[in-house]
Design a protein around this motif. Structure first.
Motif, PDB file in Angstrom:
ATOM      1  N   TYR A 305       0.835  -1.210   0.000  1.00 34.13           N
ATOM      2  CA  TYR A 305       0.000   0.000   0.000  1.00 34.13           C
ATOM      3  C   TYR A 305       0.867   1.258   0.000  1.00 34.13           C
ATOM      4  CZ  TYR A 305      -3.235   3.570   1.639  1.00 34.13           C
ATOM      5  OH  TYR A 305      -3.967   4.729   1.761  1.00 34.13           O
ATOM      6  N   PHE A 306       1.898   1.287   0.832  1.00 34.12           N
ATOM      7  CA  PHE A 306       2.779   2.458   0.873  1.00 34.12           C
ATOM      8  C   PHE A 306       3.650   2.560  -0.377  1.00 34.12           C
ATOM      9  CE2 PHE A 306       2.067   2.095   5.537  1.00 34.12           C
ATOM     10  CZ  PHE A 306       1.500   3.352   5.712  1.00 34.12           C
ATOM     11  N   LEU A 307       3.837   1.467  -1.094  1.00 29.55           N
ATOM     12  CA  LEU A 307       4.557   1.506  -2.368  1.00 29.55           C
ATOM     13  C   LEU A 307       3.645   1.885  -3.526  1.00 29.55           C
ATOM     14  CD1 LEU A 307       6.844  -1.641  -1.990  1.00 29.55           C
ATOM     15  CD2 LEU A 307       7.572   0.759  -1.979  1.00 29.55           C
ATOM     16  N   ASP A 308       2.393   2.213  -3.208  1.00 29.92           N
ATOM     17  CA  ASP A 308       1.415   2.685  -4.193  1.00 29.92           C
ATOM     18  C   ASP A 308       1.110   1.638  -5.250  1.00 29.92           C
ATOM     19  OD1 ASP A 308      -0.408   4.499  -5.149  1.00 29.92           O
ATOM     20  OD2 ASP A 308       1.039   5.542  -6.435  1.00 29.92           O
ATOM     21  N   VAL A 309       1.062   0.377  -4.850  1.00 26.71           N
ATOM     22  CA  VAL A 309       0.660  -0.706  -5.748  1.00 26.71           C
ATOM     23  C   VAL A 309      -0.861  -0.787  -5.742  1.00 26.71           C
ATOM     24  CG1 VAL A 309       0.815  -3.172  -6.224  1.00 26.71           C
ATOM     25  CG2 VAL A 309       2.802  -1.944  -5.359  1.00 26.71           C
ATOM     26  N   PRO A 310      -1.515  -0.810  -6.896  1.00 23.85           N
ATOM     27  CA  PRO A 310      -2.979  -0.887  -6.900  1.00 23.85           C
ATOM     28  C   PRO A 310      -3.475  -2.217  -6.332  1.00 23.85           C
ATOM     29  CG  PRO A 310      -2.122  -1.178  -9.112  1.00 23.85           C
ATOM     30  CD  PRO A 310      -0.959  -0.773  -8.256  1.00 23.85           C
ATOM     31  N   MET A 311      -4.733  -2.187  -5.879  1.00 28.33           N
ATOM     32  CA  MET A 311      -5.391  -3.379  -5.323  1.00 28.33           C
ATOM     33  C   MET A 311      -4.602  -3.960  -4.157  1.00 28.33           C
ATOM     34  SD  MET A 311      -6.701  -5.283  -8.804  1.00 28.33           S
ATOM     35  CE  MET A 311      -7.504  -6.564  -7.841  1.00 28.33           C
ATOM     36  N   ALA A 312      -4.143  -3.080  -3.265  1.00 30.26           N
ATOM     37  CA  ALA A 312      -3.356  -3.547  -2.116  1.00 30.26           C
ATOM     38  C   ALA A 312      -4.210  -4.381  -1.169  1.00 30.26           C
ATOM     39  CB  ALA A 312      -2.756  -2.347  -1.375  1.00 30.26           C
ATOM     40  N   VAL A 313      -5.460  -3.957  -0.950  1.00 27.81           N
ATOM     41  CA  VAL A 313      -6.317  -4.697  -0.013  1.00 27.81           C
ATOM     42  C   VAL A 313      -6.697  -6.080  -0.565  1.00 27.81           C
ATOM     43  CG1 VAL A 313      -8.506  -4.670   1.232  1.00 27.81           C
ATOM     44  CG2 VAL A 313      -7.165  -2.576   1.020  1.00 27.81           C
ATOM     45  N   PRO A 314      -7.162  -6.182  -1.823  1.00 26.17           N
ATOM     46  CA  PRO A 314      -7.427  -7.535  -2.331  1.00 26.17           C
ATOM     47  C   PRO A 314      -6.191  -8.427  -2.341  1.00 26.17           C
ATOM     48  CG  PRO A 314      -8.487  -5.916  -3.721  1.00 26.17           C
ATOM     49  CD  PRO A 314      -7.619  -5.154  -2.776  1.00 26.17           C
ATOM     50  N   LEU A 315      -5.027  -7.853  -2.644  1.00 28.47           N
ATOM     51  CA  LEU A 315      -3.803  -8.657  -2.612  1.00 28.47           C
ATOM     52  C   LEU A 315      -3.507  -9.139  -1.190  1.00 28.47           C
ATOM     53  CD1 LEU A 315      -1.445  -6.698  -5.048  1.00 28.47           C
ATOM     54  CD2 LEU A 315      -2.460  -8.955  -5.394  1.00 28.47           C
ATOM     55  N   ALA A 316      -3.767  -8.282  -0.204  1.00 27.62           N
ATOM     56  CA  ALA A 316      -3.557  -8.698   1.181  1.00 27.62           C
ATOM     57  C   ALA A 316      -4.499  -9.838   1.556  1.00 27.62           C
ATOM     58  CB  ALA A 316      -3.751  -7.509   2.120  1.00 27.62           C
ATOM     59  N   VAL A 317      -5.750  -9.780   1.072  1.00 24.44           N
ATOM     60  CA  VAL A 317      -6.699 -10.860   1.362  1.00 24.44           C
ATOM     61  C   VAL A 317      -6.254 -12.151   0.667  1.00 24.44           C
ATOM     62  CG1 VAL A 317      -9.092 -11.608   1.120  1.00 24.44           C
ATOM     63  CG2 VAL A 317      -8.584  -9.247   1.716  1.00 24.44           C
ATOM     64  N   PHE A 318      -5.763 -12.046  -0.559  1.00 25.46           N
ATOM     65  CA  PHE A 318      -5.242 -13.237  -1.242  1.00 25.46           C
ATOM     66  C   PHE A 318      -4.048 -13.822  -0.478  1.00 25.46           C
ATOM     67  CE2 PHE A 318      -7.407 -11.695  -5.170  1.00 25.46           C
ATOM     68  CZ  PHE A 318      -8.124 -12.844  -5.423  1.00 25.46           C
ATOM     69  N   ILE A 319      -3.191 -12.971   0.041  1.00 25.05           N
ATOM     70  CA  ILE A 319      -2.051 -13.451   0.833  1.00 25.05           C
ATOM     71  C   ILE A 319      -2.548 -14.187   2.076  1.00 25.05           C
ATOM     72  CG2 ILE A 319      -0.106 -12.675   2.253  1.00 25.05           C
ATOM     73  CD1 ILE A 319       0.300 -10.440   0.163  1.00 25.05           C
ATOM     74  N   PHE A 320      -3.601 -13.678   2.709  1.00 27.87           N
ATOM     75  CA  PHE A 320      -4.173 -14.350   3.884  1.00 27.87           C
ATOM     76  C   PHE A 320      -4.719 -15.723   3.518  1.00 27.87           C
ATOM     77  CE2 PHE A 320      -8.019 -15.299   6.327  1.00 27.87           C
ATOM     78  CZ  PHE A 320      -7.491 -15.364   7.605  1.00 27.87           C
ATOM     79  N   LEU A 321      -5.442 -15.811   2.399  1.00 29.16           N
ATOM     80  CA  LEU A 321      -6.040 -17.090   2.022  1.00 29.16           C
ATOM     81  C   LEU A 321      -4.988 -18.098   1.584  1.00 29.16           C
ATOM     82  CD1 LEU A 321      -9.168 -15.806   0.050  1.00 29.16           C
ATOM     83  CD2 LEU A 321      -9.079 -16.637   2.398  1.00 29.16           C
ATOM     84  N   PHE A 322      -3.987 -17.652   0.819  1.00 30.89           N
ATOM     85  CA  PHE A 322      -2.956 -18.576   0.336  1.00 30.89           C
ATOM     86  C   PHE A 322      -2.020 -19.019   1.456  1.00 30.89           C
ATOM     87  CE2 PHE A 322      -4.172 -17.111  -3.867  1.00 30.89           C
ATOM     88  CZ  PHE A 322      -3.983 -18.243  -4.640  1.00 30.89           C
ATOM     89  N   ALA A 323      -2.032 -18.320   2.588  1.00 34.13           N
ATOM     90  CA  ALA A 323      -1.174 -18.733   3.706  1.00 34.13           C
ATOM     91  C   ALA A 323      -1.614 -20.067   4.297  1.00 34.13           C
ATOM     92  CB  ALA A 323      -1.163 -17.667   4.796  1.00 34.13           C
ATOM     93  N   PHE A 324      -2.837 -20.515   4.003  1.00 35.53           N
ATOM     94  CA  PHE A 324      -3.285 -21.813   4.508  1.00 35.53           C
ATOM     95  C   PHE A 324      -2.660 -22.974   3.725  1.00 35.53           C
ATOM     96  CE2 PHE A 324      -6.486 -19.042   6.226  1.00 35.53           C
ATOM     97  CZ  PHE A 324      -6.755 -19.593   7.459  1.00 35.53           C
ATOM     98  N   ILE A 325      -1.959 -22.667   2.630  1.00 30.83           N
ATOM     99  CA  ILE A 325      -1.172 -23.683   1.919  1.00 30.83           C
ATOM    100  C   ILE A 325       0.284 -23.425   2.267  1.00 30.83           C
ATOM    101  CG2 ILE A 325      -0.642 -24.732  -0.309  1.00 30.83           C
ATOM    102  CD1 ILE A 325      -3.167 -23.509  -1.432  1.00 30.83           C
TER     103      ILE A 325
END
Length: 454
Positions: A305-325
């Motif tokens: 988010y601070f690096l100004d990458v778009p869709m930071a929140v959806p990417l964070a949610v994807f990171i949360f979900l993929f952490a279960f693998i």
């Protein structure tokens, strides 16, 4: 009268000669009953040793002294080397075990949707069951505590899914514009790079990609229709998981007691002791994984988010979900964040995102997981990789998610059953106590003088 003794003596001698003659005839008759032995096409009558006792009727006579000695053939089992016998004994057992596993995998594949839904319900139950227990301690009835926990849990999960979809759809136009700009920037970078890539080569690659998409339109349409079927199966699995979670939260103890009745009586005690330990391991794994995934998503999401990458929140949610693998999920989600940063913000931003992802994952692997998960669910990284690969090949993403908790629970159960069997063996080997120990004494018990012996 004087001739009478002489006559009696002659009569006795005659009887003696008659008896000897009869004995000779009996011996000759016994010799005639023995069959001839053929040696070199010549019939040689068997000779009975003078001191040998006559054989009993119906018995086989011993071989003659001139017959050749024939060594007895060894037992076929004794002729096989010990190592080959051990390998054969282990081999057929392994074949039976492999056949059983193959049949089990085929059965699971046939009802894959039901199995994955039930396993997902077990994971969700392991996450929500401590909340139900806490509400019951606060005085709520079991049914009300179960309903409140299940509804709250399902609402939170539904809101997370809706939020991800909303963020993706809301930023899709902006993302597509940035992706086009990023592709143009990547094209300019390739032209100026030391790889000697020409504009004609880039245009040829783009043309080939367009032609491939155009020729495979029917396959893409078919994949879209299959996607509808997949969505129906996913919704069915979600409903099955929800109902299973409700019943497991409400009546999990009685379900476990019913399962124990299916176990043979000899193994029931060991399985009854392994069950609660396996459940504690599963609960610790799910809660620890949720905490670790939440920390990863927050810190990596803040970084992009601070690096100004778009869709930071959806990417964070994807990171949360993929952490279960484990392991694989972190690599995939981190690579996705780096690719989005590359095509939207350039190479420098992508490198910074990569540094952030690697730093957070290093902290996760060396600090968070050992501290939060602990030794109860520690699995070797090689076992994790193999389990994720086998689960993914067997049941796709769902199999990859449930593979590691299954391995952790199996490890706990096997360790407990091994310790339980050793304890049972030690109990069986202990000598009896009390008066019966006298019988096991190595020396007789001394008896007092004058006392009666026992």
């Amino acid at each position: 009268m004087s001739r009478l003794p002489g006559w009696l003596a002659g009569m006795g001698a005659s009887l003696t000669r008659i008896g000897e003659h009869l004995e000779e005839r009996r011996t000759e008759a016994a010799r005639d009953d023995v069959p001839d032995v053929v040696v070199s096409d010549v019939a040689v009558p068997d000779v009975v040793a003078p001191d040998a006792a006559p054989s009993a009727p119906g018995s086989v006579p011993p071989p003659p002294s001139y017959a050749p000695a024939i060594a007895a053939k060894p037992d076929p089992v004794a002729a096989i080397p010990w190592g080959i016998r051990v390998a054969a004994e282990a081999g057929w057992r392994l074949l039976v075990l492999a056949g059983t596993l193959w049949v089990l995998i085929r059965v699971i594949s046939a009802v894959q949707l039901v199995v994955l839904a039930f396993v997902a319900a077990l994971l969700v139950t392991a996450l929500l069951q401590p909340t139900v227990a806490r509400l019951k301690r606060w005085g709520l009835p079991r049914g009300l505590a179960t309903a409140v926990t299940a509804i709250a849990g399902f609402v939170v999960m539904g809101l997370v899914g809706w939020f991800v979809v909303w963020q993706v759809m809301d930023n899709l136009d902006d993302l597509s514009d940035r992706v086009r700009d990023g592709i143009e920037e990547l094209k300019r970078w390739l032209l100026d790079s030391p790889f000697h890539v020409t504009e004609q080569q880039i245009n040829d690659i783009a043309k080939n990609l367009s032609d491939t998409i155009g020729t495979n339109t029917e396959e893409i349409t078919s994949a879209g229709l299959q996607g509808v079927t997949v969505m129906v199966e996913i919704l069915t699995g979600i409903l099955l998981a929800m109902f299973s979670t409700l019943f497991l939260l409400y009546d999990g103890k009685r379900i476990w007691q019913w399962v124990l009745k299916l176990v043979p009586a000899q193994a029931r005690e060991g399985v009854a002791g392994a069950g609660p330990r396996a459940w504690r391991t599963l609960t610790a794994y799910v809660r620890g994984t949720v905490i670790v995934a939440l920390i990863d998503a927050i810190f990596i999401g803040l970084g992009i988010y601070f690096l100004d990458v778009p869709m930071a929140v959806p990417l964070a949610v994807f990171i949360f979900l993929f952490a279960f693998i484990p392991l694989v999920g972190a690599v995939v989600s981190g690579a996705l964040a780096v690719v989005v940063a590359l095509v939207t913000q350039g190479v420098f931003t992508a490198l910074m995102v990569l540094i952030v992802v690697l730093a957070v994952q290093q902290i996760e692997g060396h600090v968070l997981q050992p501290f939060i998960l602990g030794r109860a669910v520690r699995v070797h990284p090689l076992a994790v990789v193999l389990a994720v690969a086998a689960g993914g090949l067997t049941a796709g993403i769902g199999g990859a998610v449930v593979a590691v908790p299954l391995v952790a629970v199996t490890n706990t159960v096997v360790g407990y059953l091994r310790a339980y069997s050793k304890e049972q063996a030690l109990r069986a080997a202990q000598p009896p106590h009390g008066a019966t120990a006298i019988e096991l004494a190595p020396t007789p018990v001394p008896v007092a003088p004058g006392a009666p012996e026992a």
